[in-house]
Enzyme design. Sequence first.
Site, PDB file in Angstrom:
ATOM      1  N   ASP A   1      72.687  63.015  23.741  1.00 33.74           N
ATOM      2  CA  ASP A   1      73.534  63.034  22.554  1.00 33.74           C
ATOM      3  C   ASP A   1      73.967  61.601  22.253  1.00 33.74           C
ATOM      4  O   ASP A   1      74.527  60.925  23.120  1.00 33.74           O
ATOM      5  CB  ASP A   1      74.760  63.928  22.787  1.00 33.74           C
ATOM      6  CG  ASP A   1      75.690  63.949  21.579  1.00 33.74           C
ATOM      7  OD1 ASP A   1      75.246  64.375  20.503  1.00 33.74           O
ATOM      8  OD2 ASP A   1      76.858  63.515  21.711  1.00 33.74           O
TER       9      ASP A   1
ATOM     10  N   GLU B   1      68.237  64.146  19.147  1.00 32.87           N
ATOM     11  CA  GLU B   1      68.450  64.680  17.810  1.00 32.87           C
ATOM     12  C   GLU B   1      67.663  63.861  16.790  1.00 32.87           C
ATOM     13  O   GLU B   1      67.561  62.640  16.905  1.00 32.87           O
ATOM     14  CB  GLU B   1      69.935  64.655  17.457  1.00 32.87           C
ATOM     15  CG  GLU B   1      70.792  65.570  18.307  1.00 32.87           C
ATOM     16  CD  GLU B   1      72.264  65.397  18.005  1.00 32.87           C
ATOM     17  OE1 GLU B   1      72.909  66.386  17.622  1.00 32.87           O
ATOM     18  OE2 GLU B   1      72.767  64.271  18.159  1.00 32.87           O
TER      19      GLU B   1
ATOM     20  N   ASP C   1      80.760  65.853  24.054  1.00 28.00           N
ATOM     21  CA  ASP C   1      79.452  65.196  24.091  1.00 28.00           C
ATOM     22  C   ASP C   1      78.547  65.805  25.154  1.00 28.00           C
ATOM     23  O   ASP C   1      77.335  65.937  24.945  1.00 28.00           O
ATOM     24  CB  ASP C   1      79.634  63.697  24.347  1.00 28.00           C
ATOM     25  CG  ASP C   1      80.422  63.015  23.242  1.00 28.00           C
ATOM     26  OD1 ASP C   1      80.267  63.432  22.075  1.00 28.00           O
ATOM     27  OD2 ASP C   1      81.187  62.085  23.535  1.00 28.00           O
TER      28      ASP C   1
END
Length: 434
Positions: free
Chosen positions: A215, A299, A395
């Site tokens: 992340d 991501e 997170d």
Amino acid sequence: MKINKAYKFRLEPNVEQRVILNNLVGSARFVWNQMLAMSFEMLANNEFINATNLVNKIMDLKNNPDFEFLKSHSNAVSLQQKVRDLASAWSRFFDPKVHARLKENKKKPKKPKSFKLLDGTELQLRPLMPQWKRKIDRRDSIRLVQFDKYCRVEGNRVKLPNGIGLVKFRKSQDIIGAIKNVTISKKSGRWSVSFGCEREIENPIHPSKTAIGIDLGITKLISTSDGQYIKPKNSFKSNQVKLAKLQRQLSRKVLFSQNWQKQNRKIQKLHHHIANIRHDYLHKITTNISKNHAMIVVEDLKVVNMSQSASGSAVQHGRNVKAKSGLNKLILDQGWGMMVDMLEYKQHWQGGLLIKINPRYTSQTCFECKHIAKENRQTQAKFECVKCRYVANADFNAARNILAAGHAALSAEGGCGKGRPMKQKTCGLREKAT
């Protein structure tokens, strides 16, 4: 499997060699600008623009009496490569995939008002802009192909054509593979040499068997699914005060005077220093992650959209413009896109896999019960599920969700085969040919 890799080193030419190199890169820049002007004329006359048509026009420039310096202060191979780069830029400009990508990012393509020349000046398609508005960029480069024919490496020195001879460079690592081309570049007054190498190896097998979800953030650059955190470097933020001071001093100088140019070089040097800090830090981080994990899931962030200005328009003003401006600076200071690109090709070298997943709801989904709610993320750091009362760092929870989404995407594709192209983002989900 073929692996293409570039090795870049600091080049240290002497005074005489600098003069010749400046002439070579200056001639290449001049030819680029002349060919760009010719290509606009070809475009107006509905002529087809390709590499062959543009390369054939180089001799017309050399035979022009006003451009006699091109015969003695240029390299034919580097001029051809520069023109081929221009032709490649035009082909990408007319590529429909570019417009499709802009539509995917929900960003309307703007009509070009100008084209920036290689020396930084802008060629206007609308009425000419004032001289003081033109940007200046001192980046120059030439590329030489057929390395064995024109160049060679002897220890920590490289033999270059056009009477340059042997030039010393800081050889910080061994050059592995067959050298296909060499690029000489100048940025912020410093010379660099880059060797493009190619080597064939058997399909590599990653030594690790672990998978990790990542992340990306601002206060924590990286939060991993195994509970580790990496702090950001923030090279721009740490030098922002110094940069602002130099820019204020520049604004007091007479435009384009000697003092103005001297001060502008200081600003360019600081920008180069900031970029080098970020680049070095990201290389160290990505190398460590790639060596220790066979599968990395990140991501698929649209950084361009995330860092857009909130100023709005004259009719509808934006909200929290100053706060959003500061957030945009922090986002761009992290270098997320550069870091993902580094992970991508390093995983290719190691025989690993990089998977990009949709970032939607990864920070609002409970990893335990999969309940999605905006209220789950109470603060920037705290996550507490409103359904099952699962509590964790926000997170860390997002990184676990990212890893789970990567496993789901991999299972949906039925595993990953060997021999995939280098620029493959996911295992068959989104392939882009090299």
